[in-house]
Write an enzyme that holds these catalytic residues in place. Structure first.
Site, PDB file in Angstrom:
ATOM      1  N   TYR A 284      10.332  -4.839   7.763  1.00 35.66           N
ATOM      2  CA  TYR A 284       9.735  -5.686   8.844  1.00 35.66           C
ATOM      3  C   TYR A 284      10.173  -7.065   8.735  1.00 35.66           C
ATOM      4  CZ  TYR A 284       6.618  -1.675  10.221  1.00 35.66           C
ATOM      5  OH  TYR A 284       6.032  -0.666  10.480  1.00 35.66           O
TER       6      TYR A 284
ATOM      7  N   ASP B  69       7.210  -2.362 -10.283  1.00 37.31           N
ATOM      8  CA  ASP B  69       6.822  -1.350  -9.455  1.00 37.31           C
ATOM      9  C   ASP B  69       5.432  -1.114  -9.182  1.00 37.31           C
ATOM     10  OD1 ASP B  69       6.347   0.954  -7.961  1.00 37.31           O
ATOM     11  OD2 ASP B  69       7.992   2.056  -9.524  1.00 37.31           O
ATOM     12  N   ILE B  70       4.954  -1.278  -7.964  1.00 37.03           N
ATOM     13  CA  ILE B  70       3.619  -1.319  -7.649  1.00 37.03           C
ATOM     14  C   ILE B  70       2.880   0.092  -8.088  1.00 37.03           C
ATOM     15  CG2 ILE B  70       3.458  -0.629  -5.198  1.00 37.03           C
ATOM     16  CD1 ILE B  70       1.419  -2.722  -4.715  1.00 37.03           C
TER      17      ILE B  70
ATOM     18  N   VAL C 253       8.331   0.527  -0.148  1.00 35.23           N
ATOM     19  CA  VAL C 253       7.111   0.623  -1.020  1.00 35.23           C
ATOM     20  C   VAL C 253       6.608   2.071  -0.383  1.00 35.23           C
ATOM     21  CG1 VAL C 253       5.622  -0.724   0.274  1.00 35.23           C
ATOM     22  CG2 VAL C 253       5.509  -0.620  -2.255  1.00 35.23           C
ATOM     23  N   ASP C 254       6.541   2.221   0.878  1.00 33.71           N
ATOM     24  CA  ASP C 254       5.567   3.268   1.428  1.00 33.71           C
ATOM     25  C   ASP C 254       6.214   4.685   0.871  1.00 33.71           C
ATOM     26  OD1 ASP C 254       3.892   4.584   3.118  1.00 33.71           O
ATOM     27  OD2 ASP C 254       4.935   3.982   4.886  1.00 33.71           O
TER      28      ASP C 254
ATOM     29  N   SER D  92       5.559  -6.562   4.684  1.00 33.88           N
ATOM     30  CA  SER D  92       6.015  -6.912   5.927  1.00 33.88           C
ATOM     31  C   SER D  92       7.373  -7.824   5.326  1.00 33.88           C
ATOM     32  CB  SER D  92       5.325  -7.898   6.666  1.00 33.88           C
ATOM     33  OG  SER D  92       4.595  -7.169   7.539  1.00 33.88           O
ATOM     34  N   THR D  93       7.789  -7.939   4.000  1.00 34.77           N
ATOM     35  CA  THR D  93       8.858  -8.532   3.674  1.00 34.77           C
ATOM     36  C   THR D  93      10.112  -7.834   3.716  1.00 34.77           C
ATOM     37  OG1 THR D  93       8.395  -8.680   1.471  1.00 34.77           O
ATOM     38  CG2 THR D  93       7.561 -10.458   2.454  1.00 34.77           C
ATOM     39  N   GLY D  94      10.030  -6.341   3.709  1.00 36.45           N
ATOM     40  CA  GLY D  94      11.303  -5.663   3.499  1.00 36.45           C
ATOM     41  C   GLY D  94      11.687  -5.299   4.870  1.00 36.45           C
TER      42      GLY D  94
ATOM     43  N   ASN E 190       3.254   1.878   8.120  1.00 38.37           N
ATOM     44  CA  ASN E 190       3.385   1.508   9.636  1.00 38.37           C
ATOM     45  C   ASN E 190       2.112   2.125  10.367  1.00 38.37           C
ATOM     46  OD1 ASN E 190       3.899   4.559  10.260  1.00 38.37           O
ATOM     47  ND2 ASN E 190       5.798   4.139   8.942  1.00 38.37           N
TER      48      ASN E 190
HETATM   49  N1  APR Z   1       6.863  -1.740  -5.579  1.00 40.75           N
HETATM   50  C1  APR Z   1       6.393  -2.966  -5.319  1.00 40.75           C
HETATM   51  N2  APR Z   1       7.010  -3.673  -4.052  1.00 40.75           N
HETATM   52  C2  APR Z   1       7.998  -2.803  -3.519  1.00 40.75           C
HETATM   53  C3  APR Z   1       8.525  -1.503  -3.997  1.00 40.75           C
HETATM   54  C4  APR Z   1       7.681  -1.015  -5.186  1.00 40.75           C
HETATM   55  N3  APR Z   1       7.904   0.191  -5.543  1.00 40.75           N
HETATM   56  N4  APR Z   1       9.405  -1.079  -3.325  1.00 40.75           N
HETATM   57  C5  APR Z   1       9.784  -1.996  -2.304  1.00 40.75           C
HETATM   58  N5  APR Z   1       9.020  -3.138  -2.604  1.00 40.75           N
HETATM   59  C6  APR Z   1       9.036  -4.375  -1.914  1.00 40.75           C
HETATM   60  C7  APR Z   1      10.152  -4.921  -0.960  1.00 40.75           C
HETATM   61  O1  APR Z   1      11.239  -5.430  -1.828  1.00 40.75           O
HETATM   62  C8  APR Z   1       9.628  -5.673  -0.078  1.00 40.75           C
HETATM   63  O2  APR Z   1       9.574  -7.055  -0.579  1.00 40.75           O
HETATM   64  O3  APR Z   1       8.185  -4.237  -0.785  1.00 40.75           O
HETATM   65  C9  APR Z   1       8.041  -5.200   0.004  1.00 40.75           C
HETATM   66  C10 APR Z   1       7.787  -4.603   1.463  1.00 40.75           C
HETATM   67  O4  APR Z   1       8.977  -3.960   1.828  1.00 40.75           O
HETATM   68  P1  APR Z   1       8.672  -2.448   2.724  1.00 40.75           P
HETATM   69  O5  APR Z   1       8.430  -1.622   1.721  1.00 40.75           O
HETATM   70  O6  APR Z   1      10.152  -2.591   3.484  1.00 40.75           O
HETATM   71  O7  APR Z   1       7.589  -2.875   3.572  1.00 40.75           O
HETATM   72  P2  APR Z   1       7.408  -3.612   5.045  1.00 40.75           P
HETATM   73  O8  APR Z   1       8.400  -4.827   5.119  1.00 40.75           O
HETATM   74  O9  APR Z   1       6.072  -4.054   5.570  1.00 40.75           O
HETATM   75  O10 APR Z   1       7.994  -2.552   6.204  1.00 40.75           O
HETATM   76  C11 APR Z   1       6.828  -1.649   6.436  1.00 40.75           C
HETATM   77  O11 APR Z   1       8.702   0.224   6.191  1.00 40.75           O
HETATM   78  O12 APR Z   1       8.855   1.873   4.693  1.00 40.75           O
HETATM   79  C12 APR Z   1       8.486   1.442   5.874  1.00 40.75           C
HETATM   80  O13 APR Z   1       6.789   3.108   6.397  1.00 40.75           O
HETATM   81  C13 APR Z   1       7.153   1.724   6.018  1.00 40.75           C
HETATM   82  O14 APR Z   1       7.644   1.418   8.383  1.00 40.75           O
HETATM   83  C14 APR Z   1       7.080   0.717   7.305  1.00 40.75           C
HETATM   84  C15 APR Z   1       7.878  -0.439   7.072  1.00 40.75           C
END
Ligand code: APR
Length: 180
Positions: free
Chosen positions: A129, A16-17, A39-40, A125-127, A30
């Site tokens: 997005y 967890d970051i 993660v946001d 971007s891998t979640g 975003n």
């Molecule tokens: N620690 C580390 N990595 C995490 C955590 C955490 N606590 N929570 C989620 N992740 C990973 C996810 O598994 C994924 O591989 O972070 C990566 C990015 O996923 P997202 O958080 O969905 O980010 P992204 O794909 O860049 O999408 C951004 O999602 O939450 C919204 O506000 C954000 O609209 C924006 C979009």
């Protein structure tokens, strides 16, 4: 996994970051810097409301994809938060790789500007997005390697992967760099 490049090191960690003790933590934000899930959401929950207040006050227009902005880190165990805006995956022909590399490079530039010795970033971007994980690993790690290799000072760059599949994808790419 840890690999040295010049004076610097790229590390992969599973976890967890928000738990990382580093100078700067990167958020996957975003373009409105409005907060969200993934993660946001985890970062803003752990950092507390002061970070969103600061973000709104300093960056009312948000931040375009491919760029990143800095705030303090609130209650997180870091000095700074870098809010990086990655691309939404739309099939690969919309400059997605270029924009992913560019937001990573901006974070590395911000780390240098703010005298950071360590930086933790997620798989931007891998979640939500939907950027394919293998391609994200290749672009993200290659951009970091290009930046730190030959840089005049040392930086620890830790990519924090939330699940085993993502860790595996990043580990395969980082291993391949050692033999290149
Ligand atoms: N620690 C580390 N990595 C995490 C955590 C955490 N606590 N929570 C989620 N992740 C990973 C996810 O598994 C994924 O591989 O972070 C990566 C990015 O996923 P997202 O958080 O969905 O980010 P992204 O794909 O860049 O999408 C951004 O999602 O939450 C919204 O506000 C954000 O609209 C924006 C979009």
């Amino acid at each position: 996994m840890k690999v040295q490049f010049g004076f610097s090191r790229i590390e992969l960690a599973h976890g967890d970051i928000t738990q990382q003790h580093v100078d700067a933590i990167v958020n996957a934000a975003n373009a409105d810097l409005a907060g969200g899930g993934g993660v946001d959401g985890a970062i803003h929950r752990a950092a507390g409301p002061s970070v969103m207040e600061e973000t709104r006050a300093r960056y009312p227009l948000g931040c375009p994809p491919g760029d990143a902005v800095v705030t303090s880190a609130g209650l997180l165990p870091a000095r700074y938060l870098f809010h990086a805006v990655g691309p939404i995956w739309r099939g690969g022909q919309q400059r997605e790789a270029e924009l992913l590399r560019s937001c990573v490079r901006r974070c590395l530039e911000l780390a240098a500007k703010h005298d950071c010795q360590s930086l933790a970033l997620p798989a931007i971007s891998t979640g939500a997005y939907r950027f394919p994980i293998d391609l994200a690993a290749e672009n993200l790690l290659d951009e970091i390697r290009k930046f730190v290799d030959g840089a005049p000072r040392s930086l620890i760059v830790r990519v924090v992967l939330f699940d085993a599949g993502s860790y595996g994808a990043f580990a395969r790419v980082l291993e391949s760099f050692v033999d290149r």
